[in-house]
Design an enzyme around this catalytic site. Structure first.
Site, mmCIF file in Angstrom:
data_model
loop_
_atom_site.group_PDB
_atom_site.id
_atom_site.type_symbol
_atom_site.label_atom_id
_atom_site.label_comp_id
_atom_site.label_asym_id
_atom_site.label_seq_id
_atom_site.Cartn_x
_atom_site.Cartn_y
_atom_site.Cartn_z
ATOM 1 C CD1 TRP A 1 17.885 40.813 63.769
ATOM 2 C CD2 TRP A 1 16.831 42.799 63.638
ATOM 3 N NE1 TRP A 1 17.636 41.251 65.046
ATOM 4 C CE2 TRP A 1 16.991 42.452 64.993
ATOM 5 C CE3 TRP A 1 16.199 43.996 63.319
ATOM 6 C CZ2 TRP A 1 16.542 43.268 66.033
ATOM 7 C CZ3 TRP A 1 15.758 44.809 64.348
ATOM 8 C CH2 TRP A 1 15.922 44.449 65.680
ATOM 9 C CG ASP B 1 18.374 48.429 60.600
ATOM 10 O OD1 ASP B 1 18.963 49.141 61.442
ATOM 11 O OD2 ASP B 1 17.967 47.277 60.856
ATOM 12 C CE LYS C 1 23.643 45.242 67.715
ATOM 13 N NZ LYS C 1 22.893 44.273 67.002
#
Ligand code: PMP
Length: 396
Positions: free
Chosen positions: A127, A209, A245
């Protein structure tokens, strides 16, 4: 001109663009629409009708019942580290905020003071914001570690382990807890064990993460396996959790930085410094998203309902993967398409090359990244035939 100016010339202040399609990272229903989770709607009405609540500032480190319940879903209810009182947390503004607070802390205190030289390794690819968040926090040496094997469309385990073996001791590694963005390829449990063994032996620091817990397999526990394994091995670590999310709370900015420290005393000192960093950054966090998550996680019924909602999202993605692969195989599209169902989470590296991607965009108006990455949520029962046929045309 003697007056106070924000800049004297365009050279002093160039215009830069931050072009991010945020919808690329979001869940969409089979109708292509955003989804407010039913459990979130229910909890929002509980909150709005709770007359004991007000809009006073939260504590600097956030809502206590949010922080502890969020850490519990990462580490597990029965985590020995939690029982040993060496787990703490900072409520943050999204997963990004959690990465930022962790990076700021590490730059200041990890392995000595003001560690701008400590290498921070991020996966290749990753990312994109990982690089910038760490360099922005003052790390001067942010580097990629080998991760994706483009030829075999899978994990480059040998390359990854090689980088772990050859990097400087005490380097920091950012690891995607599950549903790797952008490749959709996670290490298996056996591979994680090998990764952990080298990291422990070589004294490397783990910063997880966790932005998609629940999205990889549909199960929160399965998706937290790697984090829990590393904790069980005795690593001290940070884990940035995003609830954007898995709760569909993108704009509420709800994240948590879980800290697993050596012991309770160490944890206390870490949290006191974290408090100081937060105080000068956002002073204290927003409450709505954290309340939604805390109310949900602290009620057995709502928790069960949430897990069901997460599974609904994960299952839709899994179904689209299975159907896309089946359609390509039925069309006899050259190449192997197993990777579409081997990969997990929201993203897929299709393996389409830049020419094929350009064909998809220009001729078919199907928009994917130059790397060939797609968000599986862009697929619906209505467009999947068209997408499969277009991939077939692009490849043949
Ligand atoms: N980490 C990864 C890997 C991500 O994909 C994202 C979101 N795209 C984040 C962190 C940040 O999430 P948030 O929106 O909660 O800041």
């Amino acid at each position: 001109d003697e007056s106070a100016r924000l800049s004297q010339s365009p050279d002093d202040l160039p215009s830069v663009s931050v072009s991010v399609q945020f919808s690329d990272f979001a869940y969409r229903t089979d109708e292509g629409k955003p989804w407010v989770l039913p459990v979130v709607k229910k909890v929002e009405s509980i909150i709005v009708n709770d007359t004991t609540l007000n809009h006073e500032y939260l504590p600097i480190l956030g809502l206590p019942e949010f922080r502890s319940s969020a850490s519990k879903i990462a580490l597990g209810d029965d985590s020995p580290a939690i029982q040993e009182n060496r787990v703490g947390a900072v409520q943050c503004l999204g997963g990004t905020g959690a990465l930022k607070m962790g990076a700021e802390f590490l730059r200041r205190f990890y392995n000595g003071n003001n560690n701008t030289k400590t290498p921070v390794f991020v996966s290749a690819p990753t990312w994109e914001n990982h690089n910038a968040v760490f360099s922005n926090a003052g790390f001067e040496d942010v580097r990629p570690y080998k991760y994706w094997d483009a030829q075999n469309r899978g994990l480059d385990l040998a390359g990854f382990l090689g980088d772990l073996e050859s990097c400087p001791e005490h380097s920091i590694f950012v690891l995607h807890a599950c549903a790797h963005n952008p490749t959709g390829t996670d290490p298996t449990q056996e591979q994680w064990k090998q990764i952990a063994e080298v990291m422990m032996r070589r004294k490397l620091f783990v910063f997880f993460d966790s932005a998609y817990q629940g999205f990889a397999s549909g199960s929160l526990d399965k998706d937290a396996w790697a984090v829990r394994y590393f904790v069980s091995m005795g690593f001290e670590m940070l884990c940035a959790q995003s609830f954007s999310k898995n709760f569909g709370l993108y704009n509420e900015r709800v994240g948590n930085l879980t800290i697993v420290a050596r012991d309770a005393d160490n944890l206390k000192r870490v949290l006191s410094q974290m408090e100081k960093i937060v105080r000068t950054t956002w002073s204290n966090p927003p409450s709505q998203g954290a309340r939604v998550v805390a109310v949900t996680l602290n009620s057995p019924e709502l928790f069960a309902e949430w897990k069901d909602n997460v599974k609904t999202m994960a299952d839709r993605v899994l179904l689209m993967r299975a159907q896309l692969k089946a359609k390509l195989q039925a069309l006899g599209t050259p190449g192997t398409w197993e990777h579409i169902t081997d990969q997990i989470g929201m993203f897929s590296f299709t393996g389409l090359n830049p020419n094929q991607v350009e064909y998809m965009i220009k001729e078919k108006h199907i928009y994917l990244m130059a790397s060939g990455r797609i968000n599986m949520c862009g697929l619906t029962t209505k467009n999947i035939d068209y997408v499969a046929e277009s991939i077939h045309e692009a490849v043949t």
